[in-house]
Design a protein around this motif. Sequence first.
Motif, mmCIF file in Angstrom:
data_model
loop_
_atom_site.group_PDB
_atom_site.id
_atom_site.type_symbol
_atom_site.label_atom_id
_atom_site.label_comp_id
_atom_site.label_asym_id
_atom_site.label_seq_id
_atom_site.Cartn_x
_atom_site.Cartn_y
_atom_site.Cartn_z
ATOM 1 N N GLU A 170 23.705 35.261 38.689
ATOM 2 C CA GLU A 170 24.416 34.982 37.445
ATOM 3 C C GLU A 170 24.200 33.515 37.072
ATOM 4 O O GLU A 170 24.638 32.617 37.791
ATOM 5 C CB GLU A 170 25.909 35.263 37.581
ATOM 6 C CG GLU A 170 26.687 34.981 36.309
ATOM 7 C CD GLU A 170 28.182 35.159 36.475
ATOM 8 O OE1 GLU A 170 28.926 34.805 35.541
ATOM 9 O OE2 GLU A 170 28.608 35.640 37.542
ATOM 10 N N ARG A 293 34.618 38.872 44.635
ATOM 11 C CA ARG A 293 34.807 38.647 43.198
ATOM 12 C C ARG A 293 35.748 37.474 42.959
ATOM 13 O O ARG A 293 35.527 36.673 42.044
ATOM 14 C CB ARG A 293 35.341 39.919 42.539
ATOM 15 C CG ARG A 293 34.343 41.066 42.530
ATOM 16 C CD ARG A 293 34.910 42.312 41.930
ATOM 17 N NE ARG A 293 35.218 42.138 40.514
ATOM 18 C CZ ARG A 293 35.700 43.101 39.739
ATOM 19 N NH1 ARG A 293 35.935 44.297 40.233
ATOM 20 N NH2 ARG A 293 35.935 42.869 38.463
ATOM 21 N N TRP A 294 36.791 37.374 43.753
ATOM 22 C CA TRP A 294 37.726 36.244 43.626
ATOM 23 C C TRP A 294 36.990 34.929 43.872
ATOM 24 O O TRP A 294 37.161 33.960 43.114
ATOM 25 C CB TRP A 294 38.866 36.411 44.622
ATOM 26 C CG TRP A 294 39.809 35.262 44.664
ATOM 27 C CD1 TRP A 294 40.900 35.038 43.873
ATOM 28 C CD2 TRP A 294 39.731 34.118 45.540
ATOM 29 N NE1 TRP A 294 41.497 33.847 44.198
ATOM 30 C CE2 TRP A 294 40.810 33.259 45.214
ATOM 31 C CE3 TRP A 294 38.859 33.762 46.562
ATOM 32 C CZ2 TRP A 294 41.025 32.066 45.885
ATOM 33 C CZ3 TRP A 294 39.067 32.562 47.223
ATOM 34 C CH2 TRP A 294 40.149 31.729 46.882
ATOM 35 N N ARG A 296 33.785 34.305 43.575
ATOM 36 C CA ARG A 296 32.854 34.047 42.471
ATOM 37 C C ARG A 296 33.589 33.507 41.247
ATOM 38 O O ARG A 296 33.088 32.612 40.548
ATOM 39 C CB ARG A 296 32.079 35.318 42.127
ATOM 40 C CG ARG A 296 31.230 35.831 43.281
ATOM 41 C CD ARG A 296 30.191 36.849 42.860
ATOM 42 N NE ARG A 296 30.650 37.941 42.050
ATOM 43 C CZ ARG A 296 30.909 39.182 42.489
ATOM 44 N NH1 ARG A 296 30.803 39.467 43.788
ATOM 45 N NH2 ARG A 296 31.270 40.134 41.650
ATOM 46 N N ASP A 297 34.766 34.031 40.980
ATOM 47 C CA ASP A 297 35.559 33.529 39.846
ATOM 48 C C ASP A 297 35.899 32.060 40.031
ATOM 49 O O ASP A 297 35.843 31.265 39.082
ATOM 50 C CB ASP A 297 36.842 34.340 39.688
ATOM 51 C CG ASP A 297 36.600 35.730 39.118
ATOM 52 O OD1 ASP A 297 35.512 35.958 38.553
ATOM 53 O OD2 ASP A 297 37.502 36.586 39.237
ATOM 54 N N ARG A 298 36.294 31.678 41.251
ATOM 55 C CA ARG A 298 36.629 30.278 41.514
ATOM 56 C C ARG A 298 35.401 29.383 41.303
ATOM 57 O O ARG A 298 35.482 28.325 40.677
ATOM 58 C CB ARG A 298 37.128 30.098 42.963
ATOM 59 C CG ARG A 298 38.305 30.957 43.380
ATOM 60 C CD ARG A 298 39.633 30.463 42.858
ATOM 61 N NE ARG A 298 39.868 30.758 41.467
ATOM 62 C CZ ARG A 298 40.085 32.004 40.989
ATOM 63 N NH1 ARG A 298 40.080 33.061 41.774
ATOM 64 N NH2 ARG A 298 40.311 32.189 39.706
ATOM 65 N N ARG A 300 32.633 30.054 39.599
ATOM 66 C CA ARG A 300 32.176 30.095 38.206
ATOM 67 C C ARG A 300 32.989 29.104 37.355
ATOM 68 O O ARG A 300 32.430 28.314 36.599
ATOM 69 C CB ARG A 300 32.323 31.505 37.650
ATOM 70 C CG ARG A 300 31.798 31.667 36.231
ATOM 71 C CD ARG A 300 32.057 33.066 35.727
ATOM 72 N NE ARG A 300 31.406 34.086 36.534
ATOM 73 C CZ ARG A 300 32.034 34.931 37.365
ATOM 74 N NH1 ARG A 300 33.375 34.893 37.474
ATOM 75 N NH2 ARG A 300 31.361 35.819 38.048
ATOM 76 N N GLY A 301 34.303 29.149 37.495
ATOM 77 C CA GLY A 301 35.153 28.243 36.742
ATOM 78 C C GLY A 301 34.888 26.794 37.098
ATOM 79 O O GLY A 301 34.870 25.909 36.221
#
Length: 308
Positions: A170, A293-294, A296-298, A300-301
Amino acid sequence: MHSINENDFSKIDLNLVIVLLVMFEVRSVTLAANRLYLGQPAVSAALKRLREMFGDALFVRTSQGMTPTPRAEQLVQQFTPLIQDLHRVIFTPKAFDAQHDSRTFRIGMSDWLEQWLMPDLLSELALTAPKIDIKVVAADPWQAIPLMEQQQADVVVTVGDEASRDLTREKIARAGFRTLWSAQQIAVKKLTLDAFVRHDHALVSYRGASESALDRELQQQGKARHVRYVTLHFSGLPLLLKQLPLFATVPQGLVDPWREHYDLQAAPVPVKMPDYELSLLWHNAQHDDPANRWLRDRLRGLLLTKAR
């Protein structure tokens, strides 16, 4: 714990157990058929198979309906918690609770990304996920693909665009480079191309090469620089710049903290340099994992915030 013999289950239909449990509850072939959205012949056929499987009548027709035998009562008592557990496993996957769950995540990245990202990530986790630990795994752009294909990290933060059918990449953000030096070592206030090539340079190369895309751009302009020092790591450059008259061209994410902590000067690179693209890379097997997923969210942000 007894080992499982798969052949013992080859002729068993789990739906038969459901018929047994429903029959035990309603005591009627007609009502069981309605509950299961089946025809009465299908329920009768299932009962026949159950009787053959367990060698017992299981339900006897009486004036009170289909009365279960002691064997049926025993089976229902044993099957009920098993089916409840099976239902929970299938339909209620375990959620990830970052606030309370203990977990060690392995994040692959190169040393400059670690310097840039980890202080902010760990500060955030100290407040929002106090039981989460982080282990950084060395991963330069050439190591990232094989590292993730072998699942030696949960997520890799990397640059480049190499692909693998086993992985998902990504692309998050783009950023550029800046040139750093010490004013005590190089008396340059405005960085020109002539000053850039007049002094020696330090270069980070993960493969030990003595030139980069920057040198190819210089060649197109009829210029060349002298690379005096080549290293695998960014971490040693600030102190090197403090002691020697060297330029170092580095990802812009390192510029502000290095200027603040080491009193270095910074300027745009005086030749055109392609931006780098920051990506997250993970194995397809972990694509839907709640914990992954959690994480990756951290990340990514954090990348989006830091790359602005």
